[in-house]
Design an enzyme around this catalytic site. Structure first.
Site, PDB file in Angstrom:
ATOM      1  CE  LYS A 189      -3.420   2.555   2.570  1.00 41.29           C
ATOM      2  NZ  LYS A 189      -4.343   2.589   3.707  1.00 41.29           N
ATOM      3  CD  GLU A 195       9.686  -6.157   6.592  1.00 44.86           C
ATOM      4  OE1 GLU A 195       9.680  -6.231   7.696  1.00 44.86           O
ATOM      5  OE2 GLU A 195       9.550  -4.933   6.086  1.00 44.86           O
ATOM      6  N   GLY A 249      -4.364  -1.462   5.325  1.00 49.16           N
ATOM      7  CA  GLY A 249      -3.776  -2.776   4.769  1.00 49.16           C
ATOM      8  C   GLY A 249      -4.518  -3.863   5.287  1.00 49.16           C
ATOM      9  NE  ARG A 250      -5.459  -3.018  11.437  1.00 50.77           N
ATOM     10  CZ  ARG A 250      -4.653  -1.572  11.492  1.00 50.77           C
ATOM     11  NH1 ARG A 250      -3.609  -1.921  10.715  1.00 50.77           N
ATOM     12  NH2 ARG A 250      -5.320  -0.692  11.984  1.00 50.77           N
ATOM     13  CD  GLU A 335      -0.695  -3.673  11.790  1.00 45.50           C
ATOM     14  OE1 GLU A 335       0.447  -4.036  11.498  1.00 45.50           O
ATOM     15  OE2 GLU A 335      -1.347  -3.544  10.630  1.00 45.50           O
ATOM     16  CG  HIS A 366      -3.577 -34.462  18.587  1.00 44.65           C
ATOM     17  ND1 HIS A 366      -4.082 -35.645  19.070  1.00 44.65           N
ATOM     18  CD2 HIS A 366      -4.746 -34.220  17.372  1.00 44.65           C
ATOM     19  CE1 HIS A 366      -5.205 -36.085  18.645  1.00 44.65           C
ATOM     20  NE2 HIS A 366      -5.653 -35.002  17.744  1.00 44.65           N
ATOM     21  CE  LYS A 487       7.148  -0.992   9.577  1.00 46.42           C
ATOM     22  NZ  LYS A 487       5.701  -0.396   8.615  1.00 46.42           N
TER      23      LYS A 487
HETATM   24  O1  LIG Z   1       1.140  -2.621   2.421  1.00 46.64           O
HETATM   25  P1  LIG Z   1       2.479  -1.904   3.020  1.00 46.64           P
HETATM   26  O2  LIG Z   1       2.361  -0.536   3.043  1.00 46.64           O
HETATM   27  O3  LIG Z   1       3.765  -2.534   2.528  1.00 46.64           O
HETATM   28  O4  LIG Z   1       2.416  -2.483   4.440  1.00 46.64           O
HETATM   29  C1  LIG Z   1       2.368  -3.778   4.980  1.00 46.64           C
HETATM   30  C2  LIG Z   1       2.122  -3.910   6.340  1.00 46.64           C
HETATM   31  O5  LIG Z   1       3.017  -2.975   7.170  1.00 46.64           O
HETATM   32  C3  LIG Z   1       2.138  -2.514   8.310  1.00 46.64           C
HETATM   33  O6  LIG Z   1       2.187  -0.966   8.037  1.00 46.64           O
HETATM   34  C4  LIG Z   1       2.957  -2.705   9.685  1.00 46.64           C
HETATM   35  O7  LIG Z   1       4.208  -2.512   9.650  1.00 46.64           O
HETATM   36  C5  LIG Z   1       0.835  -3.098   8.019  1.00 46.64           C
HETATM   37  O8  LIG Z   1      -0.223  -2.022   8.618  1.00 46.64           O
HETATM   38  C6  LIG Z   1       0.666  -3.141   6.770  1.00 46.64           C
HETATM   39  O9  LIG Z   1      -0.411  -4.329   6.539  1.00 46.64           O
END
Ligand SMILES: O=P(O)(O)OC[C@H]1O[C@](O)(CO)[C@@H](O)[C@@H]1O
Length: 516
Positions: A189, A195, A249-250, A335, A366, A487
């Protein structure tokens, strides 16, 4: 917390759950979109229920629903509405909500074109593999959908996911794939997540090494920051799709963020998921509080966590299709409401979101069910029993029996006298070890015919529940400022790791020294 609620909690605390539940069996049911939700095994009775409903009314839950579905600013710290529901709306909408609703269409069309062979790889062959790169909300939702319905996926398409900055994750995702027939879809987003940008850059090198400029045809980007994506492309081309800013995002699995799933499962299956979610939206915005499933479950979360002081909730998904749901809901709920400061900046005077964990039933039996039954904490559990009815009936019967039995034993327990009467030859020492204290409350959700629609409705129910629970805690469930500091610190530690800087914290410095 109203003294009224705490008085009810105190009144009910030491009452045997088994008798409380027996008195409510079959008449404490909520239902919506085919989901039947049994609340009898909660520490509640009609008076406490009524007090919770009054509390929800005073807290303005129905107004909160109106605010959400009218596009009001429900995310004050980012000054945004939360329009995830518009992504799955079937009727046309107005203004920004309609733009959001329309934003899914280009991705659905692209998916149809890939499936029909209208869009193929640069060499003309159909795409045989998709690598979805994203993290958090740009990963958990698509992964959940793909896993839940992977058995109806298009033959010949291998879908892989990569999220972690640990290079092994991408190495595994690309292992054995042919760049000439692979489509890489990067979802971010913000288009600023380390990452995802790291993995996307490596994947692009992998594509370009084999395909040169044609690599652009093998790259799809989904983002709410097209300018940043354009800059990252550096004049190269790619398939770029919009992810609305007003969708968290979530809360974004309904959007183009799930492009890989739309291709893998087919646009029709995805549209069915959207339809189910919309159905839950209709229930949520039109049903009075007392019968409103997400509102009542949010009140239950407030009751168990803020009034009764339960620090966690355990989700037990008795459906192989939902084995990834606990992980998905951890982000959605924790979150969103893992906060102690309200949207007004003031400290919240009660405990907020519980720690949510869980897994797949009967697999978990289990493992951690020993802890659930005989551990020193009596934690609220949530059963979701939703197997495919059209599969081997013996397995379905067994799965159902196990779910029912677990919920019953957790609530009713097993006394020493019961143990001794059923196993008279046991020593007292062993007999005592077979005692179950019981008193473990649980919610039991079932759906007669699990389907993409039922799945959509279920996830939408959890989204609204999370929103209303945030409302009860006075939180903004749509921001996540707490993820930023880590971060920032990570980037500040890189020079020290490279030996070109120092770490301020002595423990970190000694760890780095040991690592180097
Ligand atoms: O879609 P993006 O901006 O890469 O963010 C990934 C995820 O990282 C977060 O901002 C948390 O670090 C989440 O809220 C989000 O879903």
């Amino acid at each position: 917390m109203t003294p009224d609620l705490s008085a009810h909690a105190t009144r009910l605390r030491n009452q045997p759950l088994a008798s409380l539940a027996a008195a409510r069996a079959g008449n404490s049911i909520l239902s919506a979109s085919g989901w039947r939700i049994e609340l009898a095994r909660q520490f509640l009775d009609p008076e406490a229920d009524a007090a919770l409903v009054r509390f929800g009314t005073q807290a303005g839950l129905e107004q909160a629903a109106t605010d959400l579905f009218s596009g009001a600013i429900v995310n004050p710290s980012e000054q945004r509405p939360a329009l995830h529901w518009a992504l799955r709306s079937t009727p046309r909408l107005e203004g920004e909500a309609e733009t959001v609703r329309q934003s899914v269409q280009p991705a659905l069309q692209f998916a149809r074109d890939v499936r029909s062979g209208t869009i193929v790889s640069s060499g003309g062959a159909p795409f045989a593999a998709i690598v979805h790169i994203g993290i958090g909300g740009s990963d958990f939702g698509p992964r959940l959908i793909a896993d839940a319905f992977g058995d109806s996926a298009a033959p010949g398409i291998d879908l892989r996911f990569c999220a972690n900055v640990d290079p092994l994750d991408l190495d595994r995702a690309l292992a054995g794939l042919n760049p000439a027939t692979t489509l890489v879809i990067g979802v971010s987003k913000s288009f600023g997540t380390e990452e995802t940008l790291y993995n996307l850059a490596r994947a692009r090198v992998w594509l370009e090494a084999a395909l040169g400029d044609a690599a652009a045809q093998h790259l799809g980007l989904v983002t709410a920051a097209p300018a940043k994506a354009k800059e990252w492309l550096g004049g190269r081309d790619a398939h770029v799709f919009d992810m609305p800013l007003s969708v968290g995002g979530r809360f974004s699995l309904w959007s183009a963020a799930s492009l890989a799933c739309m291709i893998y499962l087919g646009a029709d299956t995805f549209v069915r998921i959207l339809k189910g979610a919309h159905d839950m939206d209709v229930h949520t915005r039109s049903t009075p509080l007392a019968a409103n499933v997400p509102m009542r479950l949010a009140l239950l979360d407030y009751w168990n966590t803020s009034v009764r002081g339960e620090p966690m909730r355990v989700l037990l998904a008795y459906a192989n299709r939902l084995r990834m749901l606990p992980t998905y809901l951890q982000q959605l709920e924790m979150e969103s409401n893992g906060k102690t400061v309200g949207s007004d900046g003031a400290a919240v005077p009660v405990a907020t979101a519980p720690a949510l964990w869980g897994g797949e039933g009967s697999v978990g039996q289990h493992s951690y069910h020993q802890w659930l039954h005989q551990g020193s904490q009596a934690v609220p559990c949530e059963f979701i029993l939703a197997p495919d009815r059209n599969r081997d009936p013996d397995g379905i019967t067994a799965l159902t029996a196990h779910a029912l039995a677990q919920a019953e034993v957790l609530a009713n327990g097993r006394s020493f006298a019961d143990v001794k009467s059923e196993e008279p030859n046991l020593t007292d020492a062993v007999a005592h070890q077979k005692v179950h204290a019981g008193g473990r409350p649980s919610t039991f959700m079932t759906h007669a015919t699990f389907s993409p629609e039922a799945f959509g409705a279920l996830v939408a129910m959890y989204e609204h529940r999370t929103y209303f629970a945030g409302k009860l805690w006075g939180l903004n469930p749509f921001d996540q400022w707490g993820v930023e500091r880590g971060k920032t610190m990570a980037s500040r530690l890189k020079p020290a790791l490279a030996g070109t800087g120092t770490a301020a914290d002595p423990v970190t410095a000694s760890l780095i020294a040991a690592l180097r």
